[in-house]
Design a protein around this motif. Sequence first.
Motif, PDB file in Angstrom:
ATOM      1  N   THR A 131       0.839  -1.199   0.000  1.00 37.29           N
ATOM      2  CA  THR A 131       0.000   0.000   0.000  1.00 37.29           C
ATOM      3  C   THR A 131       0.872   1.246   0.000  1.00 37.29           C
ATOM      4  OG1 THR A 131      -1.811   1.165   1.152  1.00 37.29           O
ATOM      5  CG2 THR A 131      -0.178   0.067   2.528  1.00 37.29           C
ATOM      6  N   THR A 132       0.373   2.314  -0.628  1.00 37.48           N
ATOM      7  CA  THR A 132       1.053   3.599  -0.571  1.00 37.48           C
ATOM      8  C   THR A 132       0.627   4.332   0.694  1.00 37.48           C
ATOM      9  OG1 THR A 132      -0.692   4.452  -2.046  1.00 37.48           O
ATOM     10  CG2 THR A 132       1.443   3.961  -3.033  1.00 37.48           C
ATOM     11  N   ASP A 133       1.606   4.720   1.490  1.00 45.95           N
ATOM     12  CA  ASP A 133       1.374   5.551   2.671  1.00 45.95           C
ATOM     13  C   ASP A 133       1.635   6.988   2.248  1.00 45.95           C
ATOM     14  OD1 ASP A 133       1.348   6.918   5.051  1.00 45.95           O
ATOM     15  OD2 ASP A 133       2.718   5.560   6.108  1.00 45.95           O
ATOM     16  N   ARG A 134       0.570   7.635   1.808  1.00 47.89           N
ATOM     17  CA  ARG A 134       0.678   9.006   1.308  1.00 47.89           C
ATOM     18  C   ARG A 134       1.163   9.957   2.395  1.00 47.89           C
ATOM     19  NH1 ARG A 134      -5.002  11.786  -0.238  1.00 47.89           N
ATOM     20  NH2 ARG A 134      -4.648  13.831   0.723  1.00 47.89           N
ATOM     21  N   GLY A 135       0.782   9.722   3.646  1.00 50.44           N
ATOM     22  CA  GLY A 135       1.162  10.628   4.728  1.00 50.44           C
ATOM     23  C   GLY A 135       2.646  10.637   4.990  1.00 50.44           C
ATOM     24  N   ASN A 136       3.286   9.454   4.873  1.00 48.94           N
ATOM     25  CA  ASN A 136       4.717   9.334   5.164  1.00 48.94           C
ATOM     26  C   ASN A 136       5.578   9.133   3.924  1.00 48.94           C
ATOM     27  OD1 ASN A 136       4.938   9.382   8.189  1.00 48.94           O
ATOM     28  ND2 ASN A 136       3.466   7.715   7.993  1.00 48.94           N
ATOM     29  N   ASP A 137       4.969   9.161   2.724  1.00 46.25           N
ATOM     30  CA  ASP A 137       5.672   8.966   1.454  1.00 46.25           C
ATOM     31  C   ASP A 137       6.458   7.656   1.452  1.00 46.25           C
ATOM     32  OD1 ASP A 137       6.320   9.589  -1.156  1.00 46.25           O
ATOM     33  OD2 ASP A 137       8.115  10.728  -0.619  1.00 46.25           O
ATOM     34  N   ARG A 138       5.807   6.589   1.863  1.00 48.13           N
ATOM     35  CA  ARG A 138       6.447   5.286   1.937  1.00 48.13           C
ATOM     36  C   ARG A 138       5.561   4.236   1.276  1.00 48.13           C
ATOM     37  NH1 ARG A 138       9.518   8.338   4.882  1.00 48.13           N
ATOM     38  NH2 ARG A 138      11.203   7.459   6.143  1.00 48.13           N
ATOM     39  N   LEU A 139       6.160   3.082   0.984  1.00 49.04           N
ATOM     40  CA  LEU A 139       5.404   1.870   0.738  1.00 49.04           C
ATOM     41  C   LEU A 139       5.323   1.092   2.031  1.00 49.04           C
ATOM     42  CD1 LEU A 139       6.711   0.384  -2.646  1.00 49.04           C
ATOM     43  CD2 LEU A 139       4.708   1.827  -2.263  1.00 49.04           C
ATOM     44  N   ARG A 140       4.140   0.548   2.345  1.00 47.60           N
ATOM     45  CA  ARG A 140       3.972  -0.365   3.468  1.00 47.60           C
ATOM     46  C   ARG A 140       3.644  -1.735   2.889  1.00 47.60           C
ATOM     47  NH1 ARG A 140       6.141   2.555   7.682  1.00 47.60           N
ATOM     48  NH2 ARG A 140       5.393   4.704   7.482  1.00 47.60           N
ATOM     49  N   VAL A 141       4.270  -2.756   3.438  1.00 49.24           N
ATOM     50  CA  VAL A 141       4.148  -4.103   2.904  1.00 49.24           C
ATOM     51  C   VAL A 141       3.695  -5.048   4.006  1.00 49.24           C
ATOM     52  CG1 VAL A 141       5.330  -5.957   1.669  1.00 49.24           C
ATOM     53  CG2 VAL A 141       6.037  -3.582   1.300  1.00 49.24           C
ATOM     54  N   TYR A 142       2.714  -5.906   3.685  1.00 47.70           N
ATOM     55  CA  TYR A 142       2.150  -6.851   4.655  1.00 47.70           C
ATOM     56  C   TYR A 142       2.099  -8.243   4.041  1.00 47.70           C
ATOM     57  CZ  TYR A 142       0.783  -2.572   7.004  1.00 47.70           C
ATOM     58  OH  TYR A 142       0.817  -1.351   7.623  1.00 47.70           O
ATOM     59  N   ARG A 143       2.555  -9.225   4.792  1.00 49.80           N
ATOM     60  CA  ARG A 143       2.423 -10.610   4.358  1.00 49.80           C
ATOM     61  C   ARG A 143       0.986 -11.068   4.579  1.00 49.80           C
ATOM     62  NH1 ARG A 143       7.155 -12.420   2.876  1.00 49.80           N
ATOM     63  NH2 ARG A 143       9.053 -11.576   3.840  1.00 49.80           N
ATOM     64  N   ILE A 144       0.520 -11.935   3.674  1.00 46.25           N
ATOM     65  CA  ILE A 144      -0.856 -12.434   3.751  1.00 46.25           C
ATOM     66  C   ILE A 144      -0.829 -13.899   4.169  1.00 46.25           C
ATOM     67  CG2 ILE A 144      -3.025 -12.778   2.514  1.00 46.25           C
ATOM     68  CD1 ILE A 144      -2.089 -10.648   0.522  1.00 46.25           C
ATOM     69  N   ASP A 145      -1.468 -14.196   5.280  1.00 50.89           N
ATOM     70  CA  ASP A 145      -1.600 -15.573   5.772  1.00 50.89           C
ATOM     71  C   ASP A 145      -2.975 -15.697   6.403  1.00 50.89           C
ATOM     72  OD1 ASP A 145      -1.543 -18.048   6.950  1.00 50.89           O
ATOM     73  OD2 ASP A 145       0.334 -17.744   8.049  1.00 50.89           O
ATOM     74  N   ARG A 146      -3.878 -16.357   5.697  1.00 47.70           N
ATOM     75  CA  ARG A 146      -5.275 -16.450   6.161  1.00 47.70           C
ATOM     76  C   ARG A 146      -5.381 -17.107   7.523  1.00 47.70           C
ATOM     77  NH1 ARG A 146      -9.532 -16.034   7.836  1.00 47.70           N
ATOM     78  NH2 ARG A 146     -11.563 -15.940   6.806  1.00 47.70           N
ATOM     79  N   ASP A 147      -4.433 -17.958   7.883  1.00 44.66           N
ATOM     80  CA  ASP A 147      -4.520 -18.702   9.144  1.00 44.66           C
ATOM     81  C   ASP A 147      -3.624 -18.141  10.240  1.00 44.66           C
ATOM     82  OD1 ASP A 147      -6.363 -20.640   8.129  1.00 44.66           O
ATOM     83  OD2 ASP A 147      -4.717 -21.570   7.044  1.00 44.66           O
ATOM     84  N   HIS A 148      -3.066 -16.975  10.035  1.00 43.48           N
ATOM     85  CA  HIS A 148      -2.228 -16.377  11.068  1.00 43.48           C
ATOM     86  C   HIS A 148      -3.093 -16.014  12.271  1.00 43.48           C
ATOM     87  CE1 HIS A 148       0.409 -13.511  13.129  1.00 43.48           C
ATOM     88  NE2 HIS A 148       1.405 -14.071  12.476  1.00 43.48           N
ATOM     89  N   PRO A 149      -2.675 -16.391  13.478  1.00 41.40           N
ATOM     90  CA  PRO A 149      -3.536 -16.143  14.655  1.00 41.40           C
ATOM     91  C   PRO A 149      -3.790 -14.675  14.945  1.00 41.40           C
ATOM     92  CG  PRO A 149      -1.350 -16.936  15.306  1.00 41.40           C
ATOM     93  CD  PRO A 149      -1.443 -17.116  13.826  1.00 41.40           C
ATOM     94  N   GLY A 150      -2.867 -13.800  14.532  1.00 40.54           N
ATOM     95  CA  GLY A 150      -3.067 -12.376  14.793  1.00 40.54           C
ATOM     96  C   GLY A 150      -3.837 -11.655  13.713  1.00 40.54           C
ATOM     97  N   GLY A 151      -4.234 -12.381  12.671  1.00 39.92           N
ATOM     98  CA  GLY A 151      -4.931 -11.772  11.539  1.00 39.92           C
ATOM     99  C   GLY A 151      -4.187 -12.065  10.261  1.00 39.92           C
ATOM    100  N   PRO A 152      -4.849 -12.001   9.138  1.00 41.60           N
ATOM    101  CA  PRO A 152      -4.218 -12.403   7.868  1.00 41.60           C
ATOM    102  C   PRO A 152      -3.067 -11.512   7.428  1.00 41.60           C
ATOM    103  CG  PRO A 152      -6.426 -11.527   7.504  1.00 41.60           C
ATOM    104  CD  PRO A 152      -6.277 -11.692   8.976  1.00 41.60           C
ATOM    105  N   LEU A 153      -3.014 -10.262   7.874  1.00 38.84           N
ATOM    106  CA  LEU A 153      -1.929  -9.367   7.490  1.00 38.84           C
ATOM    107  C   LEU A 153      -0.943  -9.190   8.639  1.00 38.84           C
ATOM    108  CD1 LEU A 153      -3.658  -6.442   5.538  1.00 38.84           C
ATOM    109  CD2 LEU A 153      -2.899  -8.671   4.696  1.00 38.84           C
ATOM    110  N   THR A 154       0.348  -9.357   8.330  1.00 33.65           N
ATOM    111  CA  THR A 154       1.403  -9.047   9.290  1.00 33.65           C
ATOM    112  C   THR A 154       2.408  -8.125   8.615  1.00 33.65           C
ATOM    113  OG1 THR A 154       2.603 -11.063   8.657  1.00 33.65           O
ATOM    114  CG2 THR A 154       1.168 -11.183  10.589  1.00 33.65           C
TER     115      THR A 154
END
Length: 429
Positions: A129-152
Amino acid sequence: MATLRTSRTPLLVLATAVAALAAPATWPVQAAAPLPVVTPRAETTALHDDAAGGDADADDPAIWRNPADPDRSLVVATAKQGGLRVYDLDAREVQSVPAPAGPGADDAPGRFNNVDLVHSARLGDLAVTTDRGNDRLRVYRIDRDHPGGPLTDATDPKAAPVFSSSQDEINEQRTAYGLATWTDPATGRSYALVSQRERTRLALLELTSRPDGTIGHTKVRTLDLPANFRLPNGTSWSPCGEPGELPQVEGMVVDPANGTLYAGQEDVGIWRLRADLSGTPRLVDKVREFGVPGRYDEATEECTPGTDPGFGGTHLTADVEGLTLVEEKGGDGLLLASSQGDDTFAAYDREVSDANEYEGGFRIGPASATLDGSEECDGAAALNQPLGRRYPHGLLVVQDGHDAPGDPDRPSTNFKFVDLRTVTAAVDD
């Protein structure tokens, strides 16, 4: 003219196809009959862009297919200052990821603008995702079965700003805005194409894995699309905007079959160019307002249009927003574009050999008194693959800029889920 910059060379000027800019639209004028209407099957809970709602504003979705269990596929969507939202196929929220704060109390906070997915043997499944506020890219791993949620979170904390050289520049918010990802099948390398807010610049960033497992990026090159256009009557035209603003790009998508990037310059039209930002950009279609002079009024913060010289297109009303592909075998399929100014969607032939010919259009209307359609749509995402029992023929997710019914005095946005088969049937008719 478009200009190309690489990280290793100073400046290369491309020979832009002037005829593609200057020629009046050649599309046949649409018949007076109204466009077909399709209806959503589901919608997400409304987001509210106020303090009580966490300054959340729905913007752009992406669809992740769970190959092991398509019924458990997900929709990842941006909520601007509200971060990311993850939904199941019933449009129920399963995770909320906050946007990070700015580095200082007086600095711009994080603001997630656009999102796209990476499916890579090297990097795995990622939401970028583009973080327009901080002029960065943010990257999240996708795991549907991750206990903390699918995005880390897998963002490299040392990743540099995309366009800015200082925090002061970041706070001016001419920062990372639109986004499309692309994996080159020849090399297996994955990239993010990022547009700059209030500028015409596009940047090509290679996504790279760091030793600690986080994902960073390396800038490969940049390209500037035109901001001024020579019209057939010999005059020069630029879209009207606030002083200092240039016509920006937001909606983008890459065709993985041939590495073609489609980029929506909001007040101009849809560009087609190579995803590696080489070669000559060409306009697929122009907005109706193309060539119309305008005068910006400081008091109203609006543009007053002048006389239309008749050089615009006939299918898109500014702004051009969400772009997405309906992929079919053999290179067939559709390029869909949100025509935000008249609450419609335009469909073009996916095949470049057919010059991305216009195929038709549609609206997304209300399904019931409580399930409305889509107005002023920003982002859109289509996936033409079976998604379990709910969407066996694929899914289209679109942002709704005015969710209803609701409190008319409170900003309310969300996402609509549409059976993709109803969309392709409407265009085919």
